[in-house]
Design an enzyme around this catalytic site. Structure first.
Site, PDB file in Angstrom:
ATOM      1  N   HIS A  82       0.826  -1.218   0.000  1.00  0.00           N
ATOM      2  CA  HIS A  82       0.000   0.000   0.000  1.00  0.00           C
ATOM      3  C   HIS A  82       0.856   1.263   0.000  1.00  0.00           C
ATOM      4  O   HIS A  82       0.484   2.280   0.586  1.00  0.00           O
ATOM      5  CB  HIS A  82      -0.948   0.031   1.203  1.00  0.00           C
ATOM      6  CG  HIS A  82      -1.962  -1.076   1.204  1.00  0.00           C
ATOM      7  ND1 HIS A  82      -3.210  -0.952   0.651  1.00  0.00           N
ATOM      8  CD2 HIS A  82      -1.910  -2.338   1.688  1.00  0.00           C
ATOM      9  CE1 HIS A  82      -3.880  -2.090   0.790  1.00  0.00           C
ATOM     10  NE2 HIS A  82      -3.115  -2.950   1.418  1.00  0.00           N
ATOM     11  N   ASN A 155     -10.311  -2.782   2.404  1.00  0.00           N
ATOM     12  CA  ASN A 155      -9.987  -2.800   0.974  1.00  0.00           C
ATOM     13  C   ASN A 155     -11.247  -2.552   0.156  1.00  0.00           C
ATOM     14  O   ASN A 155     -12.359  -2.520   0.703  1.00  0.00           O
ATOM     15  CB  ASN A 155      -9.407  -4.164   0.573  1.00  0.00           C
ATOM     16  CG  ASN A 155      -7.929  -4.293   0.923  1.00  0.00           C
ATOM     17  OD1 ASN A 155      -7.233  -3.304   1.154  1.00  0.00           O
ATOM     18  ND2 ASN A 155      -7.449  -5.524   0.964  1.00  0.00           N
ATOM     19  N   TYR A 369       0.689  -4.090  12.225  1.00  0.00           N
ATOM     20  CA  TYR A 369       0.697  -2.671  11.861  1.00  0.00           C
ATOM     21  C   TYR A 369       1.520  -1.822  12.834  1.00  0.00           C
ATOM     22  O   TYR A 369       2.243  -0.916  12.430  1.00  0.00           O
ATOM     23  CB  TYR A 369      -0.739  -2.155  11.737  1.00  0.00           C
ATOM     24  CG  TYR A 369      -1.446  -2.722  10.522  1.00  0.00           C
ATOM     25  CD1 TYR A 369      -1.725  -4.079  10.433  1.00  0.00           C
ATOM     26  CD2 TYR A 369      -1.807  -1.935   9.452  1.00  0.00           C
ATOM     27  CE1 TYR A 369      -2.349  -4.616   9.318  1.00  0.00           C
ATOM     28  CE2 TYR A 369      -2.433  -2.450   8.332  1.00  0.00           C
ATOM     29  CZ  TYR A 369      -2.710  -3.796   8.267  1.00  0.00           C
ATOM     30  OH  TYR A 369      -3.318  -4.311   7.160  1.00  0.00           O
TER      31      TYR A 369
HETATM   32 FE1  HDE Z   1      -2.547  -4.726   5.526  1.00  0.00          FE
HETATM   33  N1  HDE Z   1      -0.748  -3.948   5.998  1.00  0.00           N
HETATM   34  N2  HDE Z   1      -1.925  -6.532   6.144  1.00  0.00           N
HETATM   35  N3  HDE Z   1      -4.285  -5.583   4.898  1.00  0.00           N
HETATM   36  N4  HDE Z   1      -3.184  -2.974   4.881  1.00  0.00           N
HETATM   37  C1  HDE Z   1      -0.380  -2.680   5.827  1.00  0.00           C
HETATM   38  O1  HDE Z   1       0.736  -1.344   7.400  1.00  0.00           O
HETATM   39  C2  HDE Z   1      -0.841  -6.770   6.903  1.00  0.00           C
HETATM   40  C3  HDE Z   1      -4.629  -6.898   5.015  1.00  0.00           C
HETATM   41  C4  HDE Z   1      -4.421  -2.668   4.436  1.00  0.00           C
HETATM   42  O2  HDE Z   1      -3.244   3.562   3.890  1.00  0.00           O
HETATM   43  C5  HDE Z   1       0.949  -2.357   6.458  1.00  0.00           C
HETATM   44  O3  HDE Z   1       1.065   0.873   7.643  1.00  0.00           O
HETATM   45  C6  HDE Z   1      -0.793  -8.148   7.301  1.00  0.00           C
HETATM   46  C7  HDE Z   1      -6.027  -7.077   4.767  1.00  0.00           C
HETATM   47  C8  HDE Z   1      -4.477  -1.287   4.042  1.00  0.00           C
HETATM   48  O4  HDE Z   1      -1.591   3.387   5.306  1.00  0.00           O
HETATM   49  C9  HDE Z   1       1.323  -3.667   7.146  1.00  0.00           C
HETATM   50  C10 HDE Z   1      -1.882  -8.728   6.740  1.00  0.00           C
HETATM   51  C11 HDE Z   1      -6.499  -5.835   4.494  1.00  0.00           C
HETATM   52  C12 HDE Z   1      -3.201  -0.784   4.283  1.00  0.00           C
HETATM   53  C13 HDE Z   1       0.170  -4.566   6.775  1.00  0.00           C
HETATM   54  C14 HDE Z   1      -2.588  -7.718   6.025  1.00  0.00           C
HETATM   55  C15 HDE Z   1      -5.401  -4.922   4.583  1.00  0.00           C
HETATM   56  C16 HDE Z   1      -2.422  -1.859   4.814  1.00  0.00           C
HETATM   57  C17 HDE Z   1       1.968  -1.782   5.537  1.00  0.00           C
HETATM   58  C18 HDE Z   1      -2.293 -10.191   6.807  1.00  0.00           C
HETATM   59  C19 HDE Z   1      -7.922  -5.448   4.116  1.00  0.00           C
HETATM   60  C20 HDE Z   1      -2.712   0.620   4.002  1.00  0.00           C
HETATM   61  C21 HDE Z   1       2.075  -0.321   5.899  1.00  0.00           C
HETATM   62  C22 HDE Z   1      -2.476 -10.648   8.117  1.00  0.00           C
HETATM   63  C23 HDE Z   1      -8.870  -5.698   5.155  1.00  0.00           C
HETATM   64  C24 HDE Z   1      -3.044   1.564   5.107  1.00  0.00           C
HETATM   65  C25 HDE Z   1       1.254  -0.148   7.052  1.00  0.00           C
HETATM   66  C26 HDE Z   1      -2.595   2.945   4.744  1.00  0.00           C
HETATM   67  C27 HDE Z   1      -1.103  -1.727   5.212  1.00  0.00           C
HETATM   68  C28 HDE Z   1       0.108  -5.820   7.208  1.00  0.00           C
HETATM   69  C29 HDE Z   1      -3.751  -7.993   5.286  1.00  0.00           C
HETATM   70  C30 HDE Z   1      -5.578  -3.524   4.341  1.00  0.00           C
HETATM   71  C31 HDE Z   1       2.668  -4.247   6.773  1.00  0.00           C
HETATM   72  C32 HDE Z   1       0.271  -8.778   8.145  1.00  0.00           C
HETATM   73  C33 HDE Z   1      -6.803  -8.384   4.841  1.00  0.00           C
HETATM   74  C34 HDE Z   1      -5.674  -0.537   3.483  1.00  0.00           C
HETATM   75  O5  HDE Z   1       1.385  -3.524   8.519  1.00  0.00           O
END
Ligand code: HDE
Length: 699
Positions: A82, A155, A369
């Protein structure tokens, strides 16, 4: 001193020499003065300090050193996923009390507004990548509630690729640019992604969404949003209700077609970012309704899927949405870095009245996060940055750390303490009544079972909902999905991968699998063994974009092409009608300075033809004189403009004299090809899906 060159000083003194000549009034005038970060006024921002005119630069030049030092460190690590995002400020307005379901303060009073900051993103590409790859869009909302920050980090697709957080690094490694060659940027059409995906049947449902038009949205203002996981809401009596969160765009959901999305990457790298920014800047504030699907354990127990499984949806036809409020984005960020880049979302940021479930993907996110923020923002005090700071009091005994901005007073940095007995400030205390309590503790449910690395049996059904999604699409949408699979798998060089993927697809739908195999000139492979029998669920029309697309021009953009000799009255009439219908009218001419229209006046354009391709518009009008048309027929950009609008299934309104250009562009008359009157305004609100088989071979 010899005059070597002239420069313009930042304060505009226009000095004759290359040295900054101080103005007498400098210190007293109240002008904005340039200073160092220590507040020392800077006398010269053009020349570093040297030993003599042609001598070496001196180490003692703290103005130079501080400026370059800061510049060298201006970038922070981009998000691992992202990274490419655009954001805006706004508010959430609660419709009416939701006290029956939740005690969360934000949902208690009708009409109450809560400030928020929303960031949209693509997933795979880096921070500088294009806006329109085929990709999932992040939809993250930070509500600054009176009870603390609540982050709904979702999402634009309601399911995910994996069921357990332990697979996330593999998914992300596979989809991002490949490890040795660092390409492709921002796209899933490559070996490693499909190698991984074809070995992960649990990703099949998400792949269906990813290959649909959901991943090529027309605008961030026209995407849906989903919390994905099942959450819980808890009311004041401790009653727990399961909820799924949905954002619904007021402008309706709308996508592009794939060829258009590809060409948008050339037409405007920043297409979505610009669109969001410009809409807010002009006061056309994007808006979404927040809906919940509320259900209980009894309902959950009866479904052929597990509500804790993030690869499953709950069909809206089974649990209709209850609309509980609206989000309006009404202010662009003041500074991209300070706000959009530094905003730190975290699904673990939650308020009393909302709670997690045991969804194993969500549970992993609750850890991830916070961890990522420390690595990106460099300090455990990132929550103090203005964009992250709650707008309610923050009181605790956490202290120190890098970049501590707060200056706590007194000795109370521990608890319990009895300092108040001594007349000192004792600090805050825990609050069993209004503090956050975990829903399990309230309902008395206990976790049970040993420590196991397993998944519950229903999670093993990887295909039933993928099939339901397929069956819910229009024929044209199905063709788009099959064609996207063909496009993406055609980029895969590893020979074992496409047959393996198609073998999985046979469990979704035989016709889909066959069309993908045909599209690649492959034999239909043996069907993959499904772990559980595939259940035929009822189609859910709510999943189709085309079935629920709004017939509207609201929030859309119409391009009007004109040239020397065009009739200004005709141009004006189209422009007025377009604006009256709620769209932006954008005038395009071969030269941005304008064209000499009928009558001899110069009419200025908003954009030059070569830089204003028809991909940028929802519909186009071509207002030409005979001479103008003749001239534009020798301009490839003009022919392409019309040809693409037709190929992207858009309405084309044209003056009679423009017909030769339409003919040259291969336009064949249909309902979407009109004159410049009312019929054009009506047609411009639609896409002409029925035209597609005449312009494109779909799988
Ligand atoms: Fe994320 N995801 N994600 N994700 N995600 C990040 O956090 C993570 C997942 C989502 O505009 C990271 O600040 C893991 C699902 C958005 O700043 C990180 C898993 C969904 C954004 C991270 C998921 C998301 C992130 C990278 C599996 C939809 C951007 C930078 C367990 C429900 C937020 C950050 C923004 C961002 C980890 C799965 C949505 C690495 C470990 C499912 C919208 O922490």
């Amino acid at each position: 001193m010899a005059k070597t060159f002239e420069f313009e000083s930042s304060v505009g003194d226009g000095g004759e020499t290359h040295q900054r000549v101080p103005k007498k009034a400098d210190h007293a005038s109240g002008e904005m003065h340039l200073t160092t970060n220590q507040g020392i006024r800077v006398s010269d921002n053009q020349n570093s300090l040297k030993a003599g005119e042609r001598g070496p630069t001196l180490l003692e030049d703290f103005v130079l050193r501080e400026k370059i030092f800061h510049f060298d460190h201006e970038r922070i690590p981009e998000r691992i996923v992202h990274a490419r995002g655009s954001a805006a400020h706004g508010y959430f307005e609660n419709y009416k009390s939701l006290a029956d379901i939740t005690k969360a303060d934000i949902f208690q009073r009708a009409g109450e507004k809560t400030p928020l900051f929303t960031r949209f993103s693509t997933v795979a590409g880096g921070a500088g990548s294009v806006d329109t790859p085929r990709d999932v869009r992040g939809f993250a909302v930070k509500f600054y509630t009176k009870e603390g920050n609540w982050d709904l980090v979702g999402n634009n697709i309601p399911v995910f690729f994996i069921q357990d957080a332990i697979k996330f690094p593999d998914l992300v490694h596979a989809v991002k640019m490949e490890a040795d060659r660092a390409f492709p940027q921002a796209g899933s059409a490559h070996d490693t992604f499909w190698d991984w995906a074809s070995l992960m049947p649990e990703s099949t449902h998400m792949l269906m969404w990813a290959m649909s038009d959901r991943t090529i949205p027309r605008s961030l203002r026209m995407i849906e949003g989903f919390g994905v996981h099942t959450f819980q809401m808890v009311n004041a009596k401790g009653k727990v209700t399961f909820v799924k969160f949905h954002w619904r765009p007021k402008l309706g959901i709308q996508s592009t077609v794939w060829d258009e999305a590809l060409k948008l990457q050339a037409a405007d790298n920043d297409y979505h970012r610009r669109d969001l920014w410009e809409s807010i800047a002009m006061g056309a504030f994007p808006e979404w309704e927040l809906g919940i699907q509320a259900f209980d354990q009894k309902f959950a127990d009866k479904q052929p899927y597990d509500v804790l499984d993030p690869t499953k949806i709950i069909p809206e036809e089974d649990v209709p949405l209850r609309m509980i409020g609206r989000m309006v984005l009404d202010r662009n960020p003041d500074n991209f870095f300070a706000e959009t880049e530094q905003v730190a979302y975290c699904p673990a940021n939650i308020v009393p009245g909302v709670d997690f479930t045991n969804d194993p993907l969500l549970q992993g996110r609750l850890f991830s996060y916070l961890d990522t923020q420390k690595s990106r923002l460099g300090t455990a005090n990132f929550h103090q940055l203005p964009i992250n700071a709650p707008k309610c009091p923050v009181m605790n005994f956490q202290r120190d750390g890098m970049m501590q901005m707060a200056v706590p007073k007194g000795r109370a940095n521990y608890e319990p303490n009895s300092l108040s007995a001594h007349g000192e400030e004792g600090g805050p205390r825990e609050c069993p009544m209004t503090g956050f309590t975990t829903a399990n503790a309230v309902t008395g449910e206990d976790e049970q079972g040993g420590k196991l690395r397993v998944r519950t049996e229903l999670f093993a059904d990887h295909y039933s909902q993928a099939r339901m999604f397929w069956k819910s699409m229009t024929e044209n949408e199905q063709a788009h999905i099959a064609s996207s699979f063909v496009f993406e798998l055609s980029k895969v060089v590893l020979e074992q991968v496409p047959p393996r993927m198609i073998a999985n697809l046979r469990n979704v739908d035989e016709d889909l699998a066959k069309r993908v195999a045909d599209g690649m000139n492959l034999e239909l492979p043996k069907k993959a063994q499904a772990r559980r029998e595939v259940v035929d669920m009822k189609p859910s029309p709510a999943l189709s974009i085309q079935k629920k697309m709004k017939k509207t021009l609201d929030g859309r953009k119409v391009g009007i092409l004109f040239a020397d000799g065009s009739d200004p009255a005709e141009i004006k009439a189209v422009k007025t009608a377009v604006e009256k219908a709620g769209a932006v009218a954008f005038l395009i001419a071969p030269k941005v300075g304008g064209a000499k229209v009928k009558g001899g006046a110069i009419l200025k354009a908003d954009g030059q033809l070569a830089g204003s391709r028809s991909q940028l518009f929802d519909a186009v009008a071509v207002v030409l004189s005979e001479a103008g048309c003749k001239m534009l027929m020798t301009e490839a950009a003009a022919v392409q403009f019309v040809m693409d609008a037709f190929g992207h299934l858009k309405a084309i309104g044209a003056s009679d004299a423009a017909q030769p250009l339409l003919d040259k562009a291969g336009v064949v008359a249909d309902d979407g090809v009109t004159g410049l009157g009312k019929d054009f305004i009506a047609a411009a609100q639609l896409r002409f899906w029925a035209r597609e088989p005449s312009v494109r071979l779909l799988a």
